[in-house]
Design a protein around this motif. Structure first.
Motif, PDB file in Angstrom:
ATOM      1  N   TRP A 275       0.830  -1.274   0.050  1.00 11.83           N
ATOM      2  CA  TRP A 275      -0.104  -0.189   0.037  1.00 11.83           C
ATOM      3  C   TRP A 275       1.002   1.120  -0.079  1.00 11.83           C
ATOM      4  N   ASP A 276       0.459   2.254  -0.580  1.00 13.72           N
ATOM      5  CA  ASP A 276       1.147   3.370  -0.675  1.00 13.72           C
ATOM      6  C   ASP A 276       1.286   4.374   0.681  1.00 13.72           C
ATOM      7  N   THR A 277       0.057   4.261   1.388  1.00 10.64           N
ATOM      8  CA  THR A 277       0.346   5.413   2.734  1.00 10.64           C
ATOM      9  C   THR A 277       1.125   4.701   3.756  1.00 10.64           C
ATOM     10  N   PRO A 278       1.813   5.468   4.201  1.00  7.63           N
ATOM     11  CA  PRO A 278       2.807   5.034   5.419  1.00  7.63           C
ATOM     12  C   PRO A 278       2.241   4.941   6.900  1.00  7.63           C
ATOM     13  N   THR A 279       1.322   3.822   6.896  1.00  6.34           N
ATOM     14  CA  THR A 279       0.754   3.775   8.077  1.00  6.34           C
ATOM     15  C   THR A 279       0.494   2.323   8.464  1.00  6.34           C
ATOM     16  N   SER A 280      -0.283   2.010   9.431  1.00  5.26           N
ATOM     17  CA  SER A 280      -0.814   0.545   9.693  1.00  5.26           C
ATOM     18  C   SER A 280      -1.499   0.083   8.471  1.00  5.26           C
ATOM     19  N   PRO A 281      -1.072  -1.331   8.145  1.00  2.00           N
ATOM     20  CA  PRO A 281      -1.663  -1.847   7.208  1.00  2.00           C
ATOM     21  C   PRO A 281      -3.393  -1.932   7.060  1.00  2.00           C
ATOM     22  N   HIS A 282      -3.993  -2.008   8.336  1.00  2.00           N
ATOM     23  CA  HIS A 282      -5.430  -2.099   8.422  1.00  2.00           C
ATOM     24  C   HIS A 282      -6.115  -0.690   8.181  1.00  2.00           C
ATOM     25  N   ILE A 283      -5.167   0.533   8.374  1.00  2.00           N
ATOM     26  CA  ILE A 283      -5.681   1.689   7.916  1.00  2.00           C
ATOM     27  C   ILE A 283      -5.499   1.727   6.476  1.00  2.00           C
ATOM     28  N   ALA A 284      -4.139   1.392   5.942  1.00  2.00           N
ATOM     29  CA  ALA A 284      -3.900   1.655   4.467  1.00  2.00           C
ATOM     30  C   ALA A 284      -4.869   0.973   3.809  1.00  2.00           C
ATOM     31  N   SER A 285      -5.116  -0.343   4.054  1.00  2.00           N
ATOM     32  CA  SER A 285      -6.022  -1.213   3.050  1.00  2.00           C
ATOM     33  C   SER A 285      -7.317  -0.201   2.882  1.00  2.00           C
TER      34      SER A 285
ATOM     35  N   MET B 184      -8.138   2.775   3.472  1.00  2.00           N
ATOM     36  CA  MET B 184      -7.972   4.207   3.016  1.00  2.00           C
ATOM     37  C   MET B 184      -7.878   4.224   1.569  1.00  2.00           C
ATOM     38  N   GLU B 185      -7.181   3.006   1.109  1.00  2.00           N
ATOM     39  CA  GLU B 185      -6.899   3.057  -0.538  1.00  2.00           C
ATOM     40  C   GLU B 185      -7.978   1.905  -1.135  1.00  2.00           C
ATOM     41  N   ASN B 186      -8.801   1.405  -0.237  1.00  2.77           N
ATOM     42  CA  ASN B 186      -9.798   0.546  -0.774  1.00  2.77           C
ATOM     43  C   ASN B 186      -9.107  -0.752  -1.266  1.00  2.77           C
ATOM     44  N   LYS B 187      -7.793  -1.115  -0.738  1.00  6.97           N
ATOM     45  CA  LYS B 187      -7.417  -2.384  -1.141  1.00  6.97           C
ATOM     46  C   LYS B 187      -7.285  -3.335   0.001  1.00  6.97           C
ATOM     47  N   PRO B 188      -8.433  -4.068   0.159  1.00  2.00           N
ATOM     48  CA  PRO B 188      -8.490  -5.180   1.241  1.00  2.00           C
ATOM     49  C   PRO B 188      -7.561  -6.341   0.856  1.00  2.00           C
ATOM     50  N   GLN B 189      -7.228  -6.987   1.890  1.00  2.00           N
ATOM     51  CA  GLN B 189      -6.451  -8.373   1.716  1.00  2.00           C
ATOM     52  C   GLN B 189      -6.850  -8.953   2.789  1.00  2.00           C
TER      53      GLN B 189
ATOM     54  N   SER C 271       0.832  -5.398  15.906  1.00  2.00           N
ATOM     55  CA  SER C 271       0.305  -4.275  14.999  1.00  2.00           C
ATOM     56  C   SER C 271      -0.702  -4.995  14.062  1.00  2.00           C
ATOM     57  N   PRO C 272      -1.500  -4.213  13.822  1.00  7.06           N
ATOM     58  CA  PRO C 272      -2.571  -4.871  12.872  1.00  7.06           C
ATOM     59  C   PRO C 272      -1.950  -5.484  11.456  1.00  7.06           C
ATOM     60  N   SER C 273      -2.934  -6.519  11.030  1.00  6.93           N
ATOM     61  CA  SER C 273      -2.686  -6.800   9.752  1.00  6.93           C
ATOM     62  C   SER C 273      -3.371  -5.823   8.851  1.00  6.93           C
ATOM     63  N   ALA C 274      -3.474  -6.302   7.510  1.00  2.00           N
ATOM     64  CA  ALA C 274      -4.541  -5.677   6.273  1.00  2.00           C
ATOM     65  C   ALA C 274      -5.751  -5.956   6.878  1.00  2.00           C
ATOM     66  N   SER C 275      -6.806  -5.013   6.616  1.00  2.00           N
ATOM     67  CA  SER C 275      -8.198  -5.346   7.006  1.00  2.00           C
ATOM     68  C   SER C 275      -8.904  -5.940   5.528  1.00  2.00           C
ATOM     69  N   SER C 276     -10.043  -6.384   5.898  1.00  2.00           N
ATOM     70  CA  SER C 276     -10.739  -6.904   4.558  1.00  2.00           C
ATOM     71  C   SER C 276     -12.192  -7.258   5.004  1.00  2.00           C
ATOM     72  N   PRO C 277     -13.131  -6.914   4.230  1.00  2.00           N
ATOM     73  CA  PRO C 277     -14.613  -7.336   4.486  1.00  2.00           C
ATOM     74  C   PRO C 277     -14.702  -8.791   4.551  1.00  2.00           C
ATOM     75  N   ASN C 278     -13.648  -9.828   4.223  1.00  2.00           N
ATOM     76  CA  ASN C 278     -13.788 -11.030   4.331  1.00  2.00           C
ATOM     77  C   ASN C 278     -13.139 -11.450   5.669  1.00  2.00           C
ATOM     78  N   ASN C 279     -12.701 -10.517   6.298  1.00  2.00           N
ATOM     79  CA  ASN C 279     -11.974 -11.007   8.000  1.00  2.00           C
ATOM     80  C   ASN C 279     -13.028 -10.826   8.825  1.00  2.00           C
TER      81      ASN C 279
END
Lengths: 709, 709
Positions: free
Chosen positions: B94-104, B106-111, B146-154
């Motif tokens: 993700w481009d945003t230098p923050t926690s993956p749960h936020i970056a995903s 913000m960028e609407n790129k869930p994992q 620290s949080p992992s990436a977030s996703s509507p599938n989690n």
């Protein structure tokens, strides 16, 4: 009799003054997720909010450099409150602005944990006994696991120690004796990376049993408070050791504070004075007060609810008519139970620290609340959950098996196999099956219906509440009338016991068996246990042996179809309705009789084994190997049920064969559960240290309970 | 038969590709005590050192802003190594230098976790199957929690979820499926406060079961490395979930690195090139390699050592001739066991993830390795250690008692009392004592010797290996020949079972009892379980009842002194040598017979209870209350032994009286152990969520094991 058995008199009187536990005497302890996250800032705000209603006492037990009480006084005490509404003190102070363990060493100003905690406890006794409402705020130093002060007197196995011998423990371990009555405010870390730091320090507090009531974070750009609220709102909620879910109201219990001025030169008066900040601290104080009052209500109803819903073992409930007949244990730490009792005012509870005598007689090996043990046990849960055991290996089960039969284990020199069960009764049931089947095989007997296979045991034994082990005791209070299926399955011999009579250590022989002309008094317990010396003159041993032979013969001949197929011995310590100290020489004689008849010998060491007597097994006192030995209680450091039945290879081989039905079909789902095995490895290592310590100190074998560090 | 019982066929085949576990295929996972403590710095140094011998693959699964693989490539790959000696990849970015749960978000790129772990696993399969030595370094993002990436599938109960429904878990939870085969390098925090941060993050890794092999800190003025070495050298050593002590060689396993230039503009080439830094990283790499090889040797010998020292229950050891007949379970995560099997090359081990079918049939309720459960259990140990139970209350025992008889508990509506024991057999033994004594009291009978009190049960039952519950089953493989004291104490009825015959769900009646003209096929299991509908035409129920009445009469009349004094039922699921599905209508009829004769009814729900059948108790299917119900296995989420025997107030009152000997004298030291009670509260809450989830999804009751999230 029952009351002796269940250990109603298990508590010594308190060894410290009582702390009152009352709604208007709230004490909070403030921990930080790290240094420099705003602990003092939050403490001051909390003091200020609490001063709305109450007088407040602020305590900084350990201060290195700076002076937090001045900061608190300056920002918390506002007009129109009189200046004596706030008292503040630092208990121990060093000049160097570093960790207390370093500062105390550098300045050569040691403070032992004991000394620090006595001082903290004194403060609590004083503040909670003040008249009128008072809030006490204890502020810790650094992060949750930052070191305490070091001292050459901090020498237990839980202390981290420098080469010069000055030991320390993490602060969350230091303050553990307070837990239960001091709700925690955790100041989290609002910065980048702060979610991890906050959650980890929260976990460190939880595994030590703290009530973490509120989490406060200073706002930054990262909005960690939202992440924390999401986390505590998961389906699998965080749960504290006392069983309660945590942070059920995340809006109140997880709180953010407006950012402070970025320039450290800007004074904070304005920040504290702002409506937003005031409102948050007052909400926090209200929430803490509300939670505390709720917690007190729960505690106050606990004995009554317990009486309604619980069915205690070994308890005639009709005799438990009042709540104050029930012990309310709110936490435990090292050798002490923290018990809440009715206060002298008839309204409040009071907190008393009492030596845990019931644990000392059974399960207390490594001390209560040891974080390394909690961690080891949790690690096994985290790693394995639970793994079904038949035909499976996992590392803790194999390592524990090896340790138990290894050079420092109770099976050293004789045992080759370990059979796991969940509790002592089940382990003893397995032992009886093994012993009897092996005898039948040894004698090439058939299991025909005409023979009744029985055992020979000691009178006044108790091996558990299941039928098989009930049958392995003589008719008594504990089985007659308890179970319509109970049958006395054997010969139960009266035992010579040792005790002090008129100040002299002497043997009491069973009635009708007085042995003439034998030495019956001893200078010390060590002399009683020195079997080699006592075997020099074999007279008493021979007398014992003859007596046993005779009883055995009479028994088997008076009932021709009965055949003794196992001997069950509780080495030295026999535990029913209190402990009795059986003459080991008599037990040695009984083993000689068994051996001469090819009868397997079972040691029930569930109470006496694993260093309870200063040795891993009674074998080291009796100088006789059993065929089977059973170990439980202390096995896991006392925290979890687990039992190990150790056997020789011969016993094991009895169950080998073509036929699957010949295998040992005894077990249940939690066999060799990983948490129990890992805890046991940890505890056995601790007992090893203990015995090394005794060896070095040239201390003779004693009860473990007197030894706990 | 035995092999069915012990579940040798308990593993499904693997659902992912095998990872090779070999000395020259080491994989390290690098965690940080915080953000910005030097994780990438250490990873690069480690890659550089590993490149001395091996090719190296560097993986950054989650990257938010920046590009750590470029940093690693730049600093690690030196001449004269060919450039293809190092491969490096970022899996999700993700481009945003923050926690993956936020970056995903913000960028609407869930994992989703599933997706991330599939990718990580793919990397491991590829790298460990390369020819030649390869070291893989996985670098995590941020701190351990620290949080992992977030996703509507989690969406599981362990996911922290935003209002929009995008869930995440801490990274140490995310990577938990890897544990065991990926030794951890923890990069500690060398700054002020860093001791606490480092220890807390270490604890978070430990309670999740990780092998933490090395701890590395960047030097600052605070010498945290000395404090850490003191800490890990304590008497009570830190111990990992697999039972091993940690950091036994603190000089190698706890390492400091020279300070980096304070000016962030100064490039690090010189630092990496310095002898001191090179030497440290090479030592670290050597130590990691050595430890890994040692760990492999241990793992390779585990099955053999286990075969030598363990005595498995339900196992004919003479049939276990080879190591590969033994399952080597190295860790477990969610529904899977991580099993090590002999590799196809005949030398290495391979790691296979397999569905845990044995757990699913017994203990697996909340999933393996759930950190919230490990934490709750550890919290109770930290808070109470263990407290002797008679006449004592502690919060988790009382709360569990209330929950079990409360509105969502199995005792809802009928049970008032909870009697705790350690395991199912002991809980059933207690139940038998309670049931029989109550019948005797109900009938105002005397316990005279002329009457033999017996029970009525189901054929093909198994209630445990202790004598009392063995006697409560008919002669079979599991008791005949197992125990010279075994006696069949009752009438054991053949049961009508349900199963699919030629694809049709139908009842099989016991031989010789074919019931004519009755409905014997069903559309679905739901129809079988819908007792209310099946009671509309009472024909089959009446037929069942008559049949049972007749068998009962014949039994009691053919042996005049025998009196059935309790009925034991395993509702719906009967568990011996696999599971069988008993017609609940027949069980309802048996209860009717028992009630008409005033005989207490005991439900053995140790297997079937607590949502295993989609309901807390078989009562909700049979629509009949028992007098006593026994619950175990799933009670603690499967991790610890604990059993609860629930009773009506009448049963409890049978044991009241003036006489202490009338009390229930059944129990052992670990009765109502706090860890078990707190774990049970946690698990019961999880089962509650589950049933709510089923209700919402309008899913009909099913086996719990198919439901685990």
């Amino acid at each position: 009799m029952l009351s002796r058995f269940i250990g109603l008199r298990r508590f010594f009187s308190s060894h410290s003054k009582n702390v009152r536990v009352a709604a208007d005497k709230r004490t909070d302890i403030v921990f930080g997720a790290n240094t420099d996250v705003g602990k003092t800032l939050v403490s001051a705000g909390l003091v200020r909010a609490a001063l709305r209603r109450n007088t407040v006492h602020y305590v900084k037990p350990l201060q290195c450099g700076g002076n937090d009480q001045e900061f608190v006084r300056r920002h918390a005490l506002l007009q129109p409150r009189p200046s004596n509404a706030l008292s503040a003190e630092i208990l121990f102070q060093w000049d160097t602005p570093t960790s207390p363990h370093i500062a105390s060493r550098m300045e050569n100003k040691p403070q032992s944990d004991k000394h620090v905690m006595e001082a903290v406890n004194k403060v609590l006794v004083e503040t909670t006994n003040r008249s009128g409402p008072v809030t006490t705020i204890i502020e810790t130093a650094g992060g949750v696991l930052s070191p305490s002060a070091s001292s050459p007197n901090n020498t237990s196995a839980r202390h981290a120690t420098s080469e010069t011998g000055w030991g320390w423990i993490p602060q969350a371990d230091l303050y553990q004796p307070l837990l239960g009555q001091t709700p925690v405010v955790l100041v989290g870390d609002g910065r980048l990376g702060g979610i991890s730091a906050t959650l980890s320090s929260l976990e460190s507090l939880l595994i030590r049993g703290y009530d973490v009531t509120a989490l406060v974070l200073l706002e930054t750009d990262y909005d960690n408070v939202s992440a924390m609220r999401e986390y505590v709102s998961r389906g699998h909620k965080l749960r504290a050791g006392n069983g309660e879910t945590l942070f059920s109201n995340p809006n109140d219990s997880v709180m953010s504070l407006p950012a402070i001025p970025s320039d450290p030169q800007v004074p904070l008066d304005e920040w504290y004075g702002s409506d937003a900040v005031k409102e948050r601290f007052e909400r926090l104080d209200d929430f803490l007060q509300q939670s505390w009052e709720g917690q007190l209500l729960d505690l106050q109803s606990l004995r009554c609810t317990g009486r309604q819903v619980l069915w205690w073992p070994f308890t005639q409930h009709s005799q438990v008519q009042r709540d104050n007949q029930v012990a309310l244990v709110d936490s435990a730490s090292q050798n002490d139970l923290n018990v809440l009792v009715d206060g002298t005012d008839g309204i409040c509870l009071e907190r008393v620290s009492m030596k845990d005598m019931s644990g000392s007689e059974g399960t207390l090996g490594i001390g209560h609340g040891d974080s390394s043990l909690a961690l080891a046990s949790a690690g096994a849960t985290g790693r394995y959950g639970h793994v079904a055991f038949p035909q499976t290996v996992h590392a803790p089960a194999v390592a524990l098996g090896q340790t138990l039969v290894g050079p420092r284990g109770p099976g050293q020199g004789w045992a080759k196999r370990v059979f796991f069960t969940e509790d002592a009764a089940s382990g003893m049931e397995a032992a009886l099956k093994m012993g009897m089947k092996t005898y039948i095989k040894r004698m090439r007997e058939e299991e025909n219906e005409s023979i009744e296979w029985v055992i020979c045991g000691q009178e006044n034994s108790y091996h558990g509440g299941t039928l098989g082990v009930m049958n392995a005791t003589e008719p008594s209070f504990f089985n007659d009338g308890q179970h319509p299926w109970y049958e006395c399955k054997g010969l139960f011999l009266s035992v010579p016991t040792l005790g002090f009579r008129n100040g002299v250590l002497s043997i009491s022989f069973p009635e009708g068996s007085e042995l003439e002309g034998t030495q019956t008094t001893f200078e010390s317990i060590d002399h009683v246990l020195d079997i080699d010396a006592r075997m020099i003159s074999r007279k008493l041993h021979s007398q014992y042996r003859e007596l046993i032979e005779m009883q055995w013969l009479v028994y088997e001949h008076s009932s021709v179809n009965k055949k003794i197929s196992s001997v069950v011995i509780e080495p030295v310590l026999s535990a029913v309705a209190g402990m009795s100290f059986v003459d080991p020489l008599w037990q040695k004689a009984l083993i000689a009789v068994a051996e001469s008849r090819n009868v397997p010998v079972i040691f029930d060491e569930t109470t006496s084994g694993l260093q309870r007597l200063g040795v891993m097994s009674g074998r080291d006192i009796l100088r006789e190997d059993p065929d089977i030995g059973v170990y439980s209680k202390l096995l896991t450091g006392g925290i979890l049920p687990l039992c190990a039945t150790l056997t020789t290879e011969e016993i094991f081989e009895t169950f080998l064969g073509e036929d699957e039905a010949m295998a040992m079909l005894h077990g249940s789902s939690h066999c060799a559960h990983a948490s129990g095995c890992t805890s046991a490895l940890h505890a056995l290592h601790a007992y090893d240290l203990l015995s090394e310590h005794s060896r070095k100190a040239k201390v003779s074998p004693r009860m473990l309970s007197t030894h706990i560090w």
